[in-house]
Scaffold this motif. Structure first.
Motif, PDB file in Angstrom:
ATOM      1  N   PRO A  12       2.114  -7.549 -11.339  1.00  0.00           N
ATOM      2  CA  PRO A  12       0.687  -7.384 -11.061  1.00  0.00           C
ATOM      3  C   PRO A  12      -0.057  -6.936 -12.314  1.00  0.00           C
ATOM      4  O   PRO A  12       0.425  -6.075 -13.063  1.00  0.00           O
ATOM      5  N   SER A  13      -1.206  -7.512 -12.540  1.00  0.00           N
ATOM      6  CA  SER A  13      -1.984  -7.165 -13.730  1.00  0.00           C
ATOM      7  C   SER A  13      -2.611  -5.787 -13.611  1.00  0.00           C
ATOM      8  O   SER A  13      -2.950  -5.168 -14.613  1.00  0.00           O
ATOM      9  N   PHE A  14      -2.758  -5.277 -12.403  1.00  0.00           N
ATOM     10  CA  PHE A  14      -3.437  -4.001 -12.185  1.00  0.00           C
ATOM     11  C   PHE A  14      -2.477  -2.827 -12.013  1.00  0.00           C
ATOM     12  O   PHE A  14      -2.918  -1.699 -11.843  1.00  0.00           O
ATOM     13  N   LEU A  15      -1.160  -3.067 -12.055  1.00  0.00           N
ATOM     14  CA  LEU A  15      -0.167  -2.005 -11.925  1.00  0.00           C
ATOM     15  C   LEU A  15       0.793  -2.027 -13.102  1.00  0.00           C
ATOM     16  O   LEU A  15       1.046  -3.068 -13.684  1.00  0.00           O
ATOM     17  N   ASP A  16       1.343  -0.857 -13.392  1.00  0.00           N
ATOM     18  CA  ASP A  16       2.383  -0.765 -14.408  1.00  0.00           C
ATOM     19  C   ASP A  16       3.550   0.019 -13.797  1.00  0.00           C
ATOM     20  O   ASP A  16       3.779   1.173 -14.137  1.00  0.00           O
ATOM     21  N   PRO A  17       4.298  -0.647 -12.868  1.00  0.00           N
ATOM     22  CA  PRO A  17       5.385   0.074 -12.208  1.00  0.00           C
ATOM     23  C   PRO A  17       6.513   0.370 -13.194  1.00  0.00           C
ATOM     24  O   PRO A  17       6.858  -0.479 -14.020  1.00  0.00           O
ATOM     25  N   PRO A  18       7.094   1.566 -13.122  1.00  0.00           N
ATOM     26  CA  PRO A  18       8.156   1.925 -14.079  1.00  0.00           C
ATOM     27  C   PRO A  18       9.410   1.083 -13.940  1.00  0.00           C
ATOM     28  O   PRO A  18      10.068   0.775 -14.916  1.00  0.00           O
ATOM     29  N   ASP A  19       9.766   0.683 -12.731  1.00  0.00           N
ATOM     30  CA  ASP A  19      11.000  -0.071 -12.568  1.00  0.00           C
ATOM     31  C   ASP A  19      10.774  -1.579 -12.475  1.00  0.00           C
ATOM     32  O   ASP A  19      11.738  -2.341 -12.471  1.00  0.00           O
ATOM     33  N   GLY A  20       9.540  -2.044 -12.412  1.00  0.00           N
ATOM     34  CA  GLY A  20       9.231  -3.472 -12.417  1.00  0.00           C
ATOM     35  C   GLY A  20       9.619  -4.214 -11.162  1.00  0.00           C
ATOM     36  O   GLY A  20       9.721  -5.435 -11.165  1.00  0.00           O
ATOM     37  N   ASP A  21       9.877  -3.471 -10.040  1.00  0.00           N
ATOM     38  CA  ASP A  21      10.309  -4.159  -8.830  1.00  0.00           C
ATOM     39  C   ASP A  21       9.150  -4.675  -7.979  1.00  0.00           C
ATOM     40  O   ASP A  21       9.362  -5.419  -7.036  1.00  0.00           O
ATOM     41  N   VAL A  22       7.928  -4.292  -8.312  1.00  0.00           N
ATOM     42  CA  VAL A  22       6.769  -4.771  -7.570  1.00  0.00           C
ATOM     43  C   VAL A  22       6.320  -6.092  -8.183  1.00  0.00           C
ATOM     44  O   VAL A  22       6.057  -6.188  -9.377  1.00  0.00           O
ATOM     45  N   LYS A  23       6.257  -7.120  -7.358  1.00  0.00           N
ATOM     46  CA  LYS A  23       5.847  -8.442  -7.819  1.00  0.00           C
ATOM     47  C   LYS A  23       4.666  -8.925  -6.993  1.00  0.00           C
ATOM     48  O   LYS A  23       4.550  -8.624  -5.810  1.00  0.00           O
ATOM     49  N   GLU A  24       3.824  -9.682  -7.636  1.00  0.00           N
ATOM     50  CA  GLU A  24       2.666 -10.268  -6.976  1.00  0.00           C
ATOM     51  C   GLU A  24       2.950 -11.747  -6.746  1.00  0.00           C
ATOM     52  O   GLU A  24       3.462 -12.430  -7.631  1.00  0.00           O
ATOM     53  N   ARG A  25       2.614 -12.238  -5.559  1.00  0.00           N
ATOM     54  CA  ARG A  25       2.797 -13.658  -5.263  1.00  0.00           C
ATOM     55  C   ARG A  25       1.485 -14.365  -5.529  1.00  0.00           C
ATOM     56  O   ARG A  25       0.463 -14.066  -4.910  1.00  0.00           O
ATOM     57  N   VAL A  26       1.496 -15.290  -6.470  1.00  0.00           N
ATOM     58  CA  VAL A  26       0.323 -16.080  -6.806  1.00  0.00           C
ATOM     59  C   VAL A  26       0.715 -17.552  -6.799  1.00  0.00           C
ATOM     60  O   VAL A  26       1.895 -17.895  -6.811  1.00  0.00           O
ATOM     61  N   CYS A  27      -0.287 -18.388  -6.797  1.00  0.00           N
ATOM     62  CA  CYS A  27      -0.040 -19.823  -6.822  1.00  0.00           C
ATOM     63  C   CYS A  27      -0.707 -20.386  -8.075  1.00  0.00           C
ATOM     64  O   CYS A  27      -1.895 -20.178  -8.301  1.00  0.00           O
TER      65      CYS A  27
END
Length: 178
Positions: A12-27
């Motif tokens: 996600p462009s608006f988050l900087d998660p430390p472990d990188g496990d958060v993903k955004e689904r885009v098309c």
């Protein structure tokens, strides 16, 4: 016409998660329109590698882009300039922006600059062009692919025809700015 839609999982462009496990689904999508030996490329959320563009696309001349977009019936709203001087103390780039540049830009203090990109207004439409890359865009609401194809055909016709008179603003503006 060829169109492709690709589902992607990105950071996600608006988050900087430390472990990188958060993903955004885009098309992402890519639409290529071929017309009269020209190809218009529309893309969103995808990058086209420069190697691909260099190998498979041929550059449209700056003068063709200028003749298609910088016509006599347009008003220049913005122009990005690059300084030709090699001095490290010179201003390298500058952008001029106004509702109508022809009425506010004077020749003083604008020497030795080369136009790199510009934005023009024709009636209610706003066009942007970067002649050295061949990029032409129009600011608009979201639209369907049929309208994109029609717009691509109209722009390609403008690029080919070369019958439109160039804008007096564009013809004189670079002369005053160089």
């Amino acid at each position: 016409m060829v169109g492709v839609s690709i589902p992607l999982r990105t950071d996600p462009s608006f988050l900087d998660p430390p472990d990188g496990d958060v993903k955004e689904r885009v098309c992402g999508f890519l639409l290529m329109v071929e017309y009269r030996d020209y190809v218009a490329l529309f893309k969103s959320n995808l990058d086209v590698p420069s190697e691909f563009k260099t190998e498979y696309f041929q550059h449209i001349g700056d003068n063709r882009v200028e003749a298609a977009i910088a016509r006599a019936d347009v008003v220049f709203e913005q122009i990005r300039l690059r300084n030709m001087a090699a001095s490290k103390y010179a201003l390298r780039n500058k952008t001029l922006e106004a509702n109508d540049l022809q009425s506010v830009v004077g020749p003083a203090g604008a020497s030795r600059y080369v136009p790199r990109a510009y934005r023009v207004r024709q009636g209610e439409n706003h066009y942007s062009a970067t002649p050295d890359t061949g990029k032409i865009s129009m600011r608009s609401e979201r639209t369907g692919y049929e309208e994109l194809v029609q717009w691509a055909v109209a722009v390609i016709d403008l690029l080919i025809s070369q019958n439109a008179a160039p804008s007096a603003s564009f013809v004189h503006l670079p002369d005053r700015l160089i």
